[in-house]
Design an enzyme around this catalytic site. Structure first.
Site, PDB file in Angstrom:
ATOM      1  N   ASN A   6       0.839  -1.209   0.000  1.00 30.26           N
ATOM      2  CA  ASN A   6       0.000   0.000   0.000  1.00 30.26           C
ATOM      3  C   ASN A   6       0.871   1.254   0.000  1.00 30.26           C
ATOM      4  OD1 ASN A   6      -3.040  -0.494   0.169  1.00 30.26           O
ATOM      5  ND2 ASN A   6      -2.238  -2.008   1.612  1.00 30.26           N
ATOM      6  N   ARG A  27       4.580   1.556  27.481  1.00 25.71           N
ATOM      7  CA  ARG A  27       3.769   2.026  26.354  1.00 25.71           C
ATOM      8  C   ARG A  27       3.695   3.555  26.302  1.00 25.71           C
ATOM      9  NH1 ARG A  27       2.466  -1.746  22.414  1.00 25.71           N
ATOM     10  NH2 ARG A  27       0.930  -0.742  21.092  1.00 25.71           N
ATOM     11  N   VAL A  87      -1.803  -0.469  17.873  1.00 22.36           N
ATOM     12  CA  VAL A  87      -2.932   0.400  18.230  1.00 22.36           C
ATOM     13  C   VAL A  87      -2.402   1.835  18.336  1.00 22.36           C
ATOM     14  CG1 VAL A  87      -4.645   0.927  20.015  1.00 22.36           C
ATOM     15  CG2 VAL A  87      -4.112  -1.453  19.443  1.00 22.36           C
ATOM     16  N   ASN A 136      -6.963   5.129   7.625  1.00 24.44           N
ATOM     17  CA  ASN A 136      -6.573   3.719   7.661  1.00 24.44           C
ATOM     18  C   ASN A 136      -7.218   2.998   6.473  1.00 24.44           C
ATOM     19  OD1 ASN A 136      -5.560   1.227   8.880  1.00 24.44           O
ATOM     20  ND2 ASN A 136      -7.698   0.792   9.419  1.00 24.44           N
ATOM     21  N   HIS A 141      -8.768  -0.615   5.488  1.00 26.25           N
ATOM     22  CA  HIS A 141      -9.210  -1.887   6.073  1.00 26.25           C
ATOM     23  C   HIS A 141      -9.701  -2.795   4.952  1.00 26.25           C
ATOM     24  CE1 HIS A 141     -10.714  -4.673   9.039  1.00 26.25           C
ATOM     25  NE2 HIS A 141     -11.783  -4.798   8.283  1.00 26.25           N
ATOM     26  N   ASP A 200     -10.699   6.961  14.602  1.00 27.02           N
ATOM     27  CA  ASP A 200     -11.100   7.538  15.894  1.00 27.02           C
ATOM     28  C   ASP A 200     -10.707   6.552  16.990  1.00 27.02           C
ATOM     29  OD1 ASP A 200     -12.990   5.557  15.848  1.00 27.02           O
ATOM     30  OD2 ASP A 200     -14.716   6.884  15.575  1.00 27.02           O
ATOM     31  N   GLY A 229     -12.247   4.176  18.395  1.00 28.97           N
ATOM     32  CA  GLY A 229     -12.730   2.801  18.261  1.00 28.97           C
ATOM     33  C   GLY A 229     -11.893   2.011  17.259  1.00 28.97           C
TER      34      GLY A 229
END
Ligand code: GRF
Length: 208
Positions: A14, A66, A93, A108, A110, A147, A149
């Site tokens: 990509n 982290r 994440v 992103n 997907h 976002d 989620g």
């Protein structure tokens, strides 16, 4: 000029599609400022170097905790004054501090038609395995803003891809990449660079 950071973990096909579309002018008024990988061995880093793009490794493994990793990633993006962060097969994440600092400026790709086959646990080949087990006849890919989620942000572009009876997860993954991901990820970036995309009440609005 839109300054882009591309975050990667793997092969970087990509990323390559974006590099090629910037080079041939399909993505205008944009430059890839940096490619950041969490994985030292990612072939995407070589692709960046071959094209003269800064390539960095920022890995959670190299930090005590982290929070320190999150801070390092955020600092790098802010120091470079990046306008757009592109997740192109990034398997980490994204820290909430980065999401809020770059609200509606992180996208992103997907490999399914959201809201099908997305959310926790749906990544890589698992998505295509689930598509084949459910027997759907059409799948595809989605570019969306990120976002807090998992795969829940505003949808920018989608493209459908046919599922064939003889498909294995690997064969289907390849077709989704060739026919959808490598097309709509660069297209979304081109639209953002042209200032055509805004988010209103949680939905993407496109100016013609
Ligand atoms: C793609 O299938 C992408 O949708 C997924 O990870 C894969 C990345 O491939 N999230 P590459 O590194 O761009 O080749």
């Amino acid at each position: 000029m839109l300054k882009i950071a591309v975050l990667v973990s793997g092969g970087g096909t990509n990323l390559q599609a974006i590099i090629d579309r910037v080079k041939d002018g399909t993505i205008a008024d944009a430059e890839i400022d940096v490619v950041i990988s969490n994985n030292k061995g990612a072939y995407a880093l070589e692709r960046a170097e071959k094209s003269g793009i800064d390539a960095l490794v920022i890995s959670p493994k190299d930090f005590e905790d982290r929070a320190q990793f999150n801070q390092a990633l955020l600092s790098e993006l802010k120091a470079r004054k990046v306008d757009l962060v592109v997740l192109a097969g990034y398997l980490v994440v994204v820290p909430e501090t980065v999401i809020s600092e770059f609200r509606n400026r992180i996208i992103n790709i997907h490999p399914s038609l959201i809201p099908s086959f997305c959310g926790k646990g749906y990544y890589g080949l698992k998505v295509h395995e689930a598509v084949l087990s459910r027997g759907v006849k059409v799948t595809g890919a989605t570019v969306h803003f990120v976002d807090e989620g998992t795969d829940t942000g505003p949808i920018i572009l989608q493209k459908a891809v046919e599922v064939k009876q003889s498909d294995t997860p690997e064969v289907l993954q390849r077709r989704v990449m060739e026919e959808a991901e490598w097309v709509i990820l660069p297209r979304a970036i081109a639209m953002i660079a042209k200032g055509q995309i805004s988010v209103v009440d949680g939905l993407v609005r496109v100016e013609e």
